[in-house]
Design a protein around this motif. Structure first.
Motif, mmCIF file in Angstrom:
data_model
loop_
_atom_site.group_PDB
_atom_site.id
_atom_site.type_symbol
_atom_site.label_atom_id
_atom_site.label_comp_id
_atom_site.label_asym_id
_atom_site.label_seq_id
_atom_site.Cartn_x
_atom_site.Cartn_y
_atom_site.Cartn_z
ATOM 1 N N PHE A 298 31.321 -32.054 29.732
ATOM 2 C CA PHE A 298 31.974 -31.466 28.568
ATOM 3 C C PHE A 298 31.895 -32.427 27.381
ATOM 4 O O PHE A 298 32.143 -33.622 27.533
ATOM 5 C CB PHE A 298 33.454 -31.174 28.858
ATOM 6 N N VAL A 299 31.560 -31.890 26.226
ATOM 7 C CA VAL A 299 31.633 -32.632 24.968
ATOM 8 C C VAL A 299 32.492 -31.792 24.023
ATOM 9 O O VAL A 299 32.120 -30.672 23.685
ATOM 10 C CB VAL A 299 30.243 -32.877 24.352
ATOM 11 N N GLU A 300 33.629 -32.342 23.637
ATOM 12 C CA GLU A 300 34.586 -31.571 22.832
ATOM 13 C C GLU A 300 35.008 -32.389 21.616
ATOM 14 O O GLU A 300 35.314 -33.575 21.729
ATOM 15 C CB GLU A 300 35.799 -31.208 23.690
ATOM 16 N N ASN A 301 35.028 -31.765 20.451
ATOM 17 C CA ASN A 301 35.435 -32.458 19.225
ATOM 18 C C ASN A 301 36.334 -31.558 18.382
ATOM 19 O O ASN A 301 36.424 -30.339 18.614
ATOM 20 C CB ASN A 301 34.212 -32.878 18.412
ATOM 21 N N HIS A 302 36.996 -32.164 17.415
ATOM 22 C CA HIS A 302 37.884 -31.428 16.512
ATOM 23 C C HIS A 302 37.215 -31.343 15.141
ATOM 24 O O HIS A 302 36.931 -32.362 14.507
ATOM 25 C CB HIS A 302 39.233 -32.130 16.408
ATOM 26 N N GLY A 303 36.972 -30.102 14.724
ATOM 27 C CA GLY A 303 36.322 -29.854 13.442
ATOM 28 C C GLY A 303 36.528 -28.407 13.046
ATOM 29 O O GLY A 303 37.268 -27.666 13.711
ATOM 30 N N PRO A 304 35.888 -27.965 11.975
ATOM 31 C CA PRO A 304 36.056 -26.576 11.529
ATOM 32 C C PRO A 304 35.671 -25.586 12.626
ATOM 33 O O PRO A 304 34.643 -25.755 13.291
ATOM 34 C CB PRO A 304 35.100 -26.468 10.336
ATOM 35 N N THR A 305 36.498 -24.576 12.831
ATOM 36 C CA THR A 305 36.205 -23.546 13.827
ATOM 37 C C THR A 305 34.922 -22.819 13.455
ATOM 38 O O THR A 305 34.717 -22.434 12.308
ATOM 39 C CB THR A 305 37.363 -22.535 13.920
ATOM 40 N N ILE A 306 34.054 -22.649 14.433
ATOM 41 C CA ILE A 306 32.779 -21.978 14.204
ATOM 42 C C ILE A 306 32.986 -20.472 14.347
ATOM 43 O O ILE A 306 33.456 -20.002 15.383
ATOM 44 C CB ILE A 306 31.712 -22.456 15.212
ATOM 45 N N PRO A 307 32.639 -19.679 13.340
ATOM 46 C CA PRO A 307 32.779 -18.222 13.446
ATOM 47 C C PRO A 307 31.952 -17.666 14.599
ATOM 48 O O PRO A 307 30.924 -18.250 14.985
ATOM 49 C CB PRO A 307 32.264 -17.701 12.095
ATOM 50 N N LYS A 308 32.399 -16.544 15.144
ATOM 51 C CA LYS A 308 31.744 -15.953 16.308
ATOM 52 C C LYS A 308 30.278 -15.654 16.041
ATOM 53 O O LYS A 308 29.414 -15.911 16.884
ATOM 54 C CB LYS A 308 32.459 -14.668 16.720
ATOM 55 N N GLU A 309 29.960 -15.106 14.849
ATOM 56 C CA GLU A 309 28.573 -14.739 14.568
ATOM 57 C C GLU A 309 27.663 -15.962 14.510
ATOM 58 O O GLU A 309 26.477 -15.890 14.855
ATOM 59 C CB GLU A 309 28.473 -13.946 13.261
#
Length: 369
Positions: A298-309
């Motif tokens: 797993f690689v997880e970071n905190h940043g702007p949420t990526i839109p579904k599209e």
């Protein structure tokens, strides 16, 4: 190649001639049936009226009977010929319909292919091919457009740091009495721009390698724990520069069969993506979770949420989240596409989730290679 139109034309002429022969046989059979019915009616009326006792009739009666048999025999032959030729001509008609449908597939559009009811299965298969061809052509056009746009962006980005480097070096050259501190400042800026220029040049090479070569694996037994810890250690200076921290959970002595260079490249690409799109002062989580029959990274970071599209297209070649394209962040849009290809070559999967300003990439690999 020039014989194909002649062959089709010859087939069309044969089919036209066959239809004319079929009409002639059909007309002949109808005439034979009518003639037989009239002749039989005459014989029946003569027999019923007693005219058969006339000597003249007795002399022509055998001729009429023979004529009736001849007409019946000829009609039977014509009828058999009509049926046989019709069944021979029908496959040619079907073949012509399929040939026209196949010709339409050369330049498919939204119009569905329609064939006779007897060819319903072929019609469904051809329509599936048509839909797939349209989708593939659209995907190829979009990929080409993204690649062309990317090359334009990269060319612009190459010029920007190069201009800065030349400008600061010229300042140092043109000002002989410049202080040592200012020289160091200008040289430091030029060095940063040079590093960015190197990254962009590497992206050009990355595009060339990805477009012209096929990735292949050379699997060996690898201590995956040690490899991932080494990757995390090498990223430490970059994280410090970006004001980020590691949150590591990598258990020891996890082994698996893999291509270490390729797998390292895939994980490296995921981490670089996390670094580029993380908020300052946050942590990047890097976990290794071994299970019975699989291994998860797993690689997880905190940043702007990526839109579904955008999330659905994130693994496409040359696709970038920041369409505005900053010259100081982001890459060629190949990192995630390459990572996906490498993981799938290892018979694994890679997925992305994003919610509440958290982005997680999950790699699942078979534990036994």
């Amino acid at each position: 190649m020039k014989q194909a139109p002649d062959t089709v034309s010859h087939l069309s002429r044969k089919k036209t001639a066959g239809r004319m022969a079929l009409r002639f046989l059909g007309a002949f059979v109808i005439f034979e049936v009518i003639f037989c019915m009239v002749l039989l009616l005459v014989l029946i009326l003569v027999e019923a009226s007693g005219l058969n006792q006339i000597p003249a009739y007795e002399s022509i009666r055998p001729v009429l009977v023979i004529l009736l048999y001849v007409v019946l025999f000829a009609g039977s032959l014509a009828g058999c010929g009509y049926l046989a030729y019709r069944f021979m001509l029908r496959p040619l008609e079907y073949l012509d319909d399929v040939a026209d449908a196949a010709k339409a597939l050369a330049h498919p559009d939204e119009t569905p292919i329609i064939l006779p009811d007897a060819l319903e299965n072929i019609q469904e298969d051809l329509n599936q091919v048509r839909v797939q061809s349209i989708a593939s052509a659209k995907e190829a056009r979009e990929a080409k457009t993204r690649k062309d746009d990317l090359l334009v962006y990269l060319a612009h980005d190459l010029k920007t740091p190069l201009t800065s480097i030349l400008g600061y070096l010229k300042l140092i050259q043109d000002e002989p009495d410049i202080s040592r501190e200012l020289v160091n400042k200008y040289a430091g800026i030029a060095l940063d721009k040079t590093r960015r220029l190197e990254e962009l040049i590497n992206e050009f090479f990355e595009i060339t390698r990805f477009s012209t070569s096929k990735l292949t694996l050379e699997p060996v037994q690898v201590n995956l724990s040690r490899m991932l810890m080494q990757i995390a250690y090498e990223f430490k200076p970059i994280l410090t520069e970006k004001h980020l921290e590691w949150d590591l959970d990598i258990p020891e002595q996890v082994h698996m069969m893999c291509d270490p260079d390729k797998l390292e490249r895939a994980v490296d690409n995921l981490i670089r993506n996390a670094v580029n799109y993380s908020y300052e002062g946050t942590k990047i989580r890097f976990f290794l979770v071994p299970e019975n029959d699989r291994i998860c990274i797993f690689v997880e970071n905190h940043g702007p949420t990526i839109p579904k599209e955008k999330l659905e297209r994130i693994f496409e070649q040359f696709y970038r989240l920041d369409s505005a394209r900053s010259a100081d962040t982001g890459g060629a849009g190949l990192g995630l596409a390459i990572a996906k290809e490498i993981i799938e070559l290892h018979h694994g999967t890679i997925t992305a989730q994003s919610a509440d300003e958290t982005i997680r990439f999950t790699i699942e690999l078979p534990a036994h290679g």
